[in-house]
Design a protein around this motif. Sequence first.
Motif, short mmCIF file in Angstrom:
data_model
loop_
_atom_site.label_atom_id
_atom_site.label_comp_id
_atom_site.label_asym_id
_atom_site.label_seq_id
_atom_site.Cartn_x
_atom_site.Cartn_y
_atom_site.Cartn_z
N SER A 74 21.84 6.97 4.90
CA SER A 74 22.02 7.88 6.04
C SER A 74 20.89 8.90 6.09
CB SER A 74 23.37 8.61 5.91
OG SER A 74 24.45 7.70 5.98
N ILE A 75 20.46 9.38 4.93
CA ILE A 75 19.34 10.32 4.89
C ILE A 75 18.08 9.65 5.41
CG2 ILE A 75 17.84 11.66 3.37
CD1 ILE A 75 20.24 12.11 1.56
N LEU A 76 17.82 8.42 4.97
CA LEU A 76 16.63 7.70 5.43
C LEU A 76 16.65 7.51 6.94
CD1 LEU A 76 16.21 4.93 2.68
CD2 LEU A 76 15.00 7.11 2.88
N ALA A 127 0.85 -1.19 0.00
CA ALA A 127 0.00 0.00 0.00
C ALA A 127 0.89 1.24 0.00
CB ALA A 127 -0.91 0.01 1.22
N ILE A 128 0.49 2.24 -0.78
CA ILE A 128 1.20 3.52 -0.81
C ILE A 128 0.23 4.60 -0.35
CG2 ILE A 128 2.45 5.20 -2.21
CD1 ILE A 128 3.91 2.58 -1.88
N HIS A 129 0.55 5.24 0.76
CA HIS A 129 -0.33 6.30 1.28
C HIS A 129 -0.13 7.58 0.50
CE1 HIS A 129 -2.31 8.98 4.13
NE2 HIS A 129 -2.80 7.89 4.72
N ARG A 130 -1.20 8.36 0.35
CA ARG A 130 -1.12 9.60 -0.41
C ARG A 130 -0.16 10.61 0.23
NH1 ARG A 130 -6.70 8.37 -1.09
NH2 ARG A 130 -7.30 8.23 -3.30
N ARG A 131 0.12 10.45 1.52
CA ARG A 131 1.02 11.39 2.20
C ARG A 131 2.44 11.32 1.67
NH1 ARG A 131 0.94 11.72 8.55
NH2 ARG A 131 2.41 13.34 7.96
N ILE A 132 2.75 10.28 0.88
CA ILE A 132 4.09 10.20 0.32
C ILE A 132 4.37 11.39 -0.59
CG2 ILE A 132 3.49 8.88 -1.77
CD1 ILE A 132 6.06 7.28 -1.34
N THR A 133 3.31 11.98 -1.17
CA THR A 133 3.50 13.16 -2.04
C THR A 133 3.94 14.38 -1.25
OG1 THR A 133 1.16 13.77 -1.83
CG2 THR A 133 1.76 12.31 -3.65
N GLU A 134 3.81 14.35 0.08
CA GLU A 134 4.24 15.45 0.92
C GLU A 134 5.66 15.25 1.44
OE1 GLU A 134 1.40 15.65 4.04
OE2 GLU A 134 -0.32 15.87 2.70
N ASN A 135 6.22 14.07 1.17
CA ASN A 135 7.56 13.74 1.66
C ASN A 135 8.61 14.22 0.67
OD1 ASN A 135 10.00 11.80 2.05
ND2 ASN A 135 8.76 11.48 3.86
N TRP A 136 9.80 14.57 1.17
CA TRP A 136 10.88 15.06 0.33
C TRP A 136 11.26 14.06 -0.77
CZ3 TRP A 136 15.20 12.01 -0.01
CH2 TRP A 136 15.37 11.06 0.99
N TRP A 180 9.48 12.31 -2.65
CA TRP A 180 8.59 12.33 -3.81
C TRP A 180 9.15 13.19 -4.94
CZ3 TRP A 180 4.49 9.72 -5.53
CH2 TRP A 180 3.71 10.28 -6.53
N ASP A 181 9.97 14.18 -4.59
CA ASP A 181 10.49 15.13 -5.58
C ASP A 181 11.69 14.60 -6.35
OD1 ASP A 181 8.57 17.01 -4.88
OD2 ASP A 181 9.80 17.76 -3.22
N ASP A 182 12.20 13.45 -5.97
CA ASP A 182 13.36 12.88 -6.65
C ASP A 182 13.01 11.48 -7.16
OD1 ASP A 182 15.96 11.31 -6.92
OD2 ASP A 182 16.73 13.33 -6.57
N ALA A 183 12.94 11.32 -8.48
CA ALA A 183 12.50 10.06 -9.06
C ALA A 183 13.43 8.90 -8.71
CB ALA A 183 12.41 10.19 -10.58
N VAL A 184 14.74 9.15 -8.65
CA VAL A 184 15.70 8.09 -8.35
C VAL A 184 15.54 7.63 -6.91
CG1 VAL A 184 18.14 7.51 -8.18
CG2 VAL A 184 17.34 8.93 -10.06
N TYR A 185 15.49 8.60 -5.97
CA TYR A 185 15.31 8.24 -4.56
C TYR A 185 13.98 7.55 -4.33
CZ TYR A 185 19.40 10.88 -3.01
OH TYR A 185 20.67 11.31 -2.78
N LEU A 186 12.93 8.04 -4.99
CA LEU A 186 11.60 7.44 -4.83
C LEU A 186 11.60 5.98 -5.29
CD1 LEU A 186 8.58 7.69 -4.19
CD2 LEU A 186 8.25 8.51 -6.53
N LYS A 187 12.23 5.72 -6.42
CA LYS A 187 12.29 4.35 -6.94
C LYS A 187 13.02 3.43 -5.97
CE LYS A 187 13.80 1.69 -10.98
NZ LYS A 187 14.44 1.76 -12.32
N ARG A 188 14.11 3.92 -5.40
CA ARG A 188 14.87 3.09 -4.45
C ARG A 188 14.09 2.87 -3.16
NH1 ARG A 188 20.76 6.03 -5.37
NH2 ARG A 188 21.10 5.26 -7.49
#
Length: 262
Positions: free
Chosen positions: A77-79, A6-15, A17-25
């Motif tokens: 480390s960021i995560l 499940a993917i919550h809609r709040r993920i769009t408010e997370n940093w 979401w703005d980076d396709a590479v980080y989001l994919k990982r």
Amino acid sequence: MKGWIAIHRRITENWIWDDAVYLKRWLDLLFQAAYEPTTWRLGSLKVKLERGQLVTSGRKLIKRWGAGGRFINEFMSILEEEKMITREKFQKLTIITIVNYDKYQYVIIPPSEDVQNSAILDLGMQSSSRLGQHKEQNNNENNINNKPSLLHAQEDIFLKELKNSKSFFEQASMSLHCDNAQMIALLDDFFNEVLATRDEPHKNTSDFKKHFFYWAKIQIQNKQENEKRKSKNRNSESEDKFNARRGTDVGDKKESDYYSSF
């Protein structure tokens, strides 16, 4: 790999979401996490995993993601700093725990044709066991939202103190090879992201400053990589057009190509 998450809609408010590479990982880590307690095996090695945990290693992620080891370490480390994961060393492996895995996964209601009755019953039991806790949490969140935001107030103090630090911006701009205006713009973006994603304020201005500098470094690196990719694509398109004009019979890019007979 079977199943879904499940993917919550709040993920769009997370940093992220703005980076396709980080989001994919990040999504890949969620896909790899165990949905229920299980035992991970590799030869004679056995590791017991709880819900939301996975076993991996730097070498495996380098191969799986096609990224450098340093970049993977920075991402992990960021995560951790954002309290999205925790890491635990186990021999030469790493056990990653997805924080709040239950919070976003237990509310799933799968399509009836894709699941067995036993799975639906199990899901219902999990949901009912947490229902009271979930309602109480919602009530607490509503109460908090009706009060002045302590997080906003404290982070705003750190923001103003950092903006008044000319020496910091001079040193940071030199280190990251950008100008003060760009750093100030990044600081405003960072502040908004902090308010949207963090539950607790930073410890002090120094903590806020270190987090911002590290965050800004990642943003600038990503921008530079994107510009390199765009430039590479433009050069590739120009080269394709050039080769097309030359014709398909000429394959080598050398001067003698232009002196051969037709």
